[in-house]
Design a protein around this motif. Structure first.
Motif, PDB file in Angstrom:
ATOM      1  N   ASP A  83     -27.568 -14.655  21.946  1.00 13.09           N
ATOM      2  CA  ASP A  83     -28.601 -14.417  22.960  1.00 13.09           C
ATOM      3  C   ASP A  83     -28.231 -15.049  24.298  1.00 13.09           C
ATOM      4  OD1 ASP A  83     -30.157 -12.974  21.177  1.00 13.09           O
ATOM      5  OD2 ASP A  83     -31.379 -14.701  20.615  1.00 13.09           O
ATOM      6  N   LEU A  84     -27.741 -16.297  24.269  1.00 14.49           N
ATOM      7  CA  LEU A  84     -27.322 -16.962  25.504  1.00 14.49           C
ATOM      8  C   LEU A  84     -26.148 -16.211  26.129  1.00 14.49           C
ATOM      9  CD1 LEU A  84     -27.353 -19.230  27.590  1.00 14.49           C
ATOM     10  CD2 LEU A  84     -25.956 -20.592  26.003  1.00 14.49           C
ATOM     11  N   LEU A  85     -25.200 -15.812  25.327  1.00  7.78           N
ATOM     12  CA  LEU A  85     -24.049 -15.080  25.828  1.00  7.78           C
ATOM     13  C   LEU A  85     -24.490 -13.768  26.482  1.00  7.78           C
ATOM     14  CD1 LEU A  85     -21.010 -14.913  26.142  1.00  7.78           C
ATOM     15  CD2 LEU A  85     -20.884 -14.019  23.817  1.00  7.78           C
ATOM     16  N   LEU A 144     -17.138 -15.642  32.944  1.00  7.26           N
ATOM     17  CA  LEU A 144     -17.535 -16.808  32.160  1.00  7.26           C
ATOM     18  C   LEU A 144     -16.480 -17.026  31.098  1.00  7.26           C
ATOM     19  CD1 LEU A 144     -18.991 -16.073  29.126  1.00  7.26           C
ATOM     20  CD2 LEU A 144     -20.565 -15.008  30.709  1.00  7.26           C
ATOM     21  N   SER A 145     -16.291 -18.275  30.727  1.00  7.83           N
ATOM     22  CA  SER A 145     -15.277 -18.595  29.725  1.00  7.83           C
ATOM     23  C   SER A 145     -15.911 -19.359  28.581  1.00  7.83           C
ATOM     24  CB  SER A 145     -14.130 -19.402  30.341  1.00  7.83           C
ATOM     25  OG  SER A 145     -14.606 -20.615  30.855  1.00  7.83           O
ATOM     26  N   ILE A 146     -15.373 -19.120  27.408  1.00 11.93           N
ATOM     27  CA  ILE A 146     -15.822 -19.778  26.191  1.00 11.93           C
ATOM     28  C   ILE A 146     -14.590 -20.409  25.562  1.00 11.93           C
ATOM     29  CG2 ILE A 146     -16.904 -19.467  23.931  1.00 11.93           C
ATOM     30  CD1 ILE A 146     -17.749 -16.637  25.482  1.00 11.93           C
ATOM     31  N   GLU A 147     -14.638 -21.702  25.371  1.00 12.81           N
ATOM     32  CA  GLU A 147     -13.524 -22.411  24.748  1.00 12.81           C
ATOM     33  C   GLU A 147     -14.073 -23.631  24.023  1.00 12.81           C
ATOM     34  OE1 GLU A 147     -10.813 -24.040  27.751  1.00 12.81           O
ATOM     35  OE2 GLU A 147     -12.360 -23.530  29.195  1.00 12.81           O
ATOM     36  N   PRO A 148     -13.330 -24.116  23.038  1.00 15.25           N
ATOM     37  CA  PRO A 148     -13.822 -25.255  22.266  1.00 15.25           C
ATOM     38  C   PRO A 148     -13.760 -26.544  23.072  1.00 15.25           C
ATOM     39  CG  PRO A 148     -11.593 -24.737  21.602  1.00 15.25           C
ATOM     40  CD  PRO A 148     -12.014 -23.673  22.576  1.00 15.25           C
ATOM     41  N   GLN A 149     -14.653 -27.448  22.724  1.00 16.92           N
ATOM     42  CA  GLN A 149     -14.594 -28.771  23.337  1.00 16.92           C
ATOM     43  C   GLN A 149     -13.498 -29.567  22.651  1.00 16.92           C
ATOM     44  OE1 GLN A 149     -18.590 -30.222  22.860  1.00 16.92           O
ATOM     45  NE2 GLN A 149     -19.192 -29.378  24.823  1.00 16.92           N
ATOM     46  N   GLY A 150     -12.903 -30.493  23.374  1.00 15.11           N
ATOM     47  CA  GLY A 150     -11.826 -31.294  22.809  1.00 15.11           C
ATOM     48  C   GLY A 150     -10.486 -30.636  23.055  1.00 15.11           C
ATOM     49  N   SER A 151      -9.446 -31.321  22.675  1.00 14.28           N
ATOM     50  CA  SER A 151      -8.109 -30.828  22.973  1.00 14.28           C
ATOM     51  C   SER A 151      -7.384 -30.250  21.764  1.00 14.28           C
ATOM     52  CB  SER A 151      -7.271 -31.962  23.568  1.00 14.28           C
ATOM     53  OG  SER A 151      -7.166 -33.016  22.628  1.00 14.28           O
ATOM     54  N   GLY A 152      -8.010 -30.238  20.592  1.00 10.89           N
ATOM     55  CA  GLY A 152      -7.326 -29.786  19.390  1.00 10.89           C
ATOM     56  C   GLY A 152      -7.120 -28.287  19.315  1.00 10.89           C
ATOM     57  N   VAL A 163     -18.010 -10.896  20.777  1.00 11.86           N
ATOM     58  CA  VAL A 163     -17.503 -12.235  21.083  1.00 11.86           C
ATOM     59  C   VAL A 163     -18.060 -13.252  20.096  1.00 11.86           C
ATOM     60  CG1 VAL A 163     -17.547 -14.101  22.789  1.00 11.86           C
ATOM     61  CG2 VAL A 163     -17.028 -11.764  23.510  1.00 11.86           C
ATOM     62  N   THR A 164     -19.318 -13.137  19.747  1.00 16.51           N
ATOM     63  CA  THR A 164     -19.924 -14.061  18.780  1.00 16.51           C
ATOM     64  C   THR A 164     -19.216 -13.974  17.431  1.00 16.51           C
ATOM     65  OG1 THR A 164     -22.063 -13.933  19.887  1.00 16.51           O
ATOM     66  CG2 THR A 164     -22.067 -14.705  17.613  1.00 16.51           C
TER      67      THR A 164
END
Length: 92
Positions: A15-17, A32-40, A82-83
């Protein structure tokens, strides 16, 4: 999730997307970009609105050697796709 205008969101939902895709406008807030938090993890998804009001989605996941670009579609379908993709990457 982060927009070109600098808005950042920690939560992720279809819904947010959808709402963020609907709010895209060219040229001031065109991606808009979607990426994980952190560096792993190094995967990401970028949704872009071009000057002709066409949507483009770039999926990249180096762990799977996946890189593809999909052009066209509507906000609802893209949000769903995307989800599903993000869920599959996160749950691998």
């Amino acid at each position: 999730m982060e927009t070109e205008s600098g808005e950042s969101y920690e939560g992720f939902s279809e819904d947010l997307l959808f709402e963020l895709i609907e709010e895209l406008n060219y040229p001031n807030n065109s991606f808009l970009s979607i990426e994980p938090q952190g560096s792993g993890n190094q995967w990401y998804v970028v949704v872009t609105l071009d000057s002709d009001r066409r949507l483009e989605v770039e999926y990249r996941n180096p762990d799977r050697r996946e890189h593809r670009v999909v052009t066209g579609g509507d906000a609802s379908g893209i949000a769903s796709d995307v989800t599903i993709w993000v869920s599959s990457v996160v749950n691998q």
